[in-house]
Enzyme design. Structure first.
Site, mmCIF file in Angstrom:
data_model
loop_
_atom_site.group_PDB
_atom_site.id
_atom_site.type_symbol
_atom_site.label_atom_id
_atom_site.label_comp_id
_atom_site.label_asym_id
_atom_site.label_seq_id
_atom_site.Cartn_x
_atom_site.Cartn_y
_atom_site.Cartn_z
ATOM 1 N N GLU A 184 0.842 -1.203 0.000
ATOM 2 C CA GLU A 184 0.000 0.000 0.000
ATOM 3 C C GLU A 184 0.876 1.251 0.000
ATOM 4 O O GLU A 184 0.898 2.046 0.940
ATOM 5 C CB GLU A 184 -0.951 -0.061 1.212
ATOM 6 C CG GLU A 184 -1.871 -1.280 1.128
ATOM 7 C CD GLU A 184 -2.611 -1.603 2.426
ATOM 8 O OE1 GLU A 184 -2.418 -0.869 3.421
ATOM 9 O OE2 GLU A 184 -3.372 -2.588 2.444
ATOM 10 N N ARG A 237 1.972 -8.396 0.610
ATOM 11 C CA ARG A 237 1.206 -7.694 1.651
ATOM 12 C C ARG A 237 1.745 -7.952 3.058
ATOM 13 O O ARG A 237 1.685 -7.102 3.928
ATOM 14 C CB ARG A 237 -0.243 -8.198 1.550
ATOM 15 C CG ARG A 237 -1.168 -7.896 2.710
ATOM 16 C CD ARG A 237 -2.531 -8.517 2.395
ATOM 17 N NE ARG A 237 -3.419 -8.558 3.534
ATOM 18 C CZ ARG A 237 -4.376 -7.647 3.783
ATOM 19 N NH1 ARG A 237 -4.533 -6.624 2.984
ATOM 20 N NH2 ARG A 237 -5.165 -7.774 4.816
ATOM 21 N N HIS A 306 -3.695 3.131 5.413
ATOM 22 C CA HIS A 306 -3.705 1.996 4.497
ATOM 23 C C HIS A 306 -4.208 2.503 3.137
ATOM 24 O O HIS A 306 -4.587 3.656 2.986
ATOM 25 C CB HIS A 306 -4.694 0.925 4.974
ATOM 26 C CG HIS A 306 -4.265 0.161 6.184
ATOM 27 N ND1 HIS A 306 -4.017 -1.177 6.169
ATOM 28 C CD2 HIS A 306 -4.052 0.556 7.473
ATOM 29 C CE1 HIS A 306 -3.673 -1.591 7.384
ATOM 30 N NE2 HIS A 306 -3.688 -0.549 8.196
HETATM 31 ZN ZN ZN Z 1 -4.032 -2.423 4.456
#
Ligand code: ZN
Length: 427
Positions: A184, A237, A306
């Protein structure tokens, strides 16, 4: 915006990419369920954990779009499924690899050039960010202190800065963090942008909130994962700790010790939402939570950045019930979203995690809210709403930073008002 000159860029990392994960002809689809049965079909597809589908956003409700990255070998089967169930869909990004390469070219030019500086026109590497934090501490020795919030499984430090513009703010700490989810990128760029503005802006609103709080700012709290997104897999991630033979990483935002692994997370080590074998199994969350505990009584606002979806989210993720001081914090979030929209018209939705996006447990925000009793705890899901997803073009960093700062100023002014009304000790 004044840009702090940056002359310390040293190419300390090799740019050689050892085993780059490629996304040639991977396509990002947007699916729009028109009925509850279509929502259920998409939910079944996601929870089946079949390889080849990466849900960037999740089935929620009728009319709420779902973004899914599909590998080339799965495209015909997902198209068959959508056609046979009459599910509406569109292609958002035809070939994700092309977009990743465009972005990498821009980042690499800046990285190699070293003179472009921290100008928020490309995405910085972890070493660039850390060098910059250290430089700030020598440029502003009376205001900026480099702090270590924790460690990583690959031996990196989780570095941040504490800003203290004047004495007397010890009990009015504001915490900002980002990049707990490695891919992100806009989140970390927004945090460093805001940090720069706190130091340099002459805007009266920014100065008021900057000067009247102590700041704990951690742009990258999953540094191993973040570096991996630059060297090997742009869409990574999780953390990078090895689990078993083939799986790596737990989802560090499903790993905190509040309602851990009770919904919206996975027990499968290869899953992108793997909660870990136990809460705080990841050294990153374990060490950072200890640091947070050590300063917890001083924090009045915990804010985690985020991406993506354009939302300001409130605790909690395990239930849609409105717990703690939900109404007050939602009011603050709504005013923040109004301020955010003023500059460019960017629309954000405000609500609790479970009712606004999905049930998700073990997040940092929920743990902080429950354990440290922080008056205001919020999670931003920054730009965009899916046209670029995690691959937000770097020319949106500054607009995103400016509008987010607008909202942050409002949120903190409202937080101060809330605390005064509560007659808390605000020195
Ligand atoms: Zn996130």
């Amino acid at each position: 915006m004044k840009i702090i000159p940056f002359t310390l860029f040293i190419a300390t990392c090799s740019l050689t990419i050892a085993s780059e994960v490629r996304y040639d002809n991977f396509t990002l689809y947007r699916l729009i369920p028109k009925s509850l049965s279509e929502v259920n079909i998409l939910t079944d597809l996601e929870t089946s954990h079949l390889g080849g589908y990466d849900f960037w956003t999740h089935p929620k409700d009728v009319g709420v779009s779902v973004d899914v990255l599909v590998s080339p070998d799965k495209k015909s089967s997902i198209k068959d499924m959508m056609n046979s169930n009459n599910i509406q869909y569109e292609v958002v990004i035809e070939n994700v690899q092309e977009k990743i390469e465009e972005e990498a070219k821009l980042n690499e030019a800046n990285f190699k050039g070293g003179k472009v500086g921290f100008s928020w026109t490309s995405y910085a590497r972890i070493d660039q960010i850390y060098d910059w934090l250290i430089m700030l501490s020598s440029q502003y020795p009376r205001i900026v202190t480099v702090i270590e919030g924790g460690r990583t499984s690959e031996g990196r430090r989780i570095l941040g800065v504490k800003l203290s513009f004047q004495p007397g703010n010890e009990r009015r700490g504001v915490w900002l963090d980002s990049l707990i989810h490695a891919r992100e990128w806009i989140a970390g760029a927004t945090t460093t942008f805001i940090l720069n503005e706190l130091l340099t802006s002459t805007d009266p609103g920014v100065r008021e909130v900057a000067d009247n709080h102590d700041w704990y700012i951690f742009p990258v709290i999953n540094p191993d994962g973040y570096e991996y997104t630059h060297t090997t897999n742009r869409l990574w991630r999780k953390t990078r700790k090895q689990y078993g033979v083939v799986c790596y990483g737990a989802d560090p935002n499903r790993n905190w010790g509040f309602r851990w692994n009770t919904g919206g997370s996975s027990s499968q080590p290869c899953s992108d939402t793997y909660a870990g074998p136990n809460s705080f199994s990841e050294i990153e969350t374990d060490t950072l939570s200890r640091y947070l505990r050590s300063i917890g009584q001083n924090i009045v606002a915990y804010i985690s950045f985020h991406s993506y979806s354009q939302m300001i989210l409130l605790p909690y993720g395990h239930t849609a019930r409105h717990l703690d001081n939900y109404n007050q914090v939602r009011g603050i979030g709504l005013r923040g979203a109004q301020s955010l929209a003023k500059r460019y018209g960017t629309q954000y939705v405000v609500g609790n995690v479970a009712e606004t996006i999905y049930v998700a447990t073990g997040s940092s925000m929920d743990w902080v809210k429950d354990t440290l009793k922080v008056p205001v705890a919020l999670t931003y899901e920054l730009r965009d709403k899916g046209n670029n997803g995690f691959l937000l073009p770097a020319d949106q960093i500054i607009p995103s930073g400016l509008e987010t700062l607008d909202s942050l100023v409002t949120i903190l002014l409202q937080t101060d008002r809330l605390l005064l009304n509560r007659n808390r000790t605000v020195v």
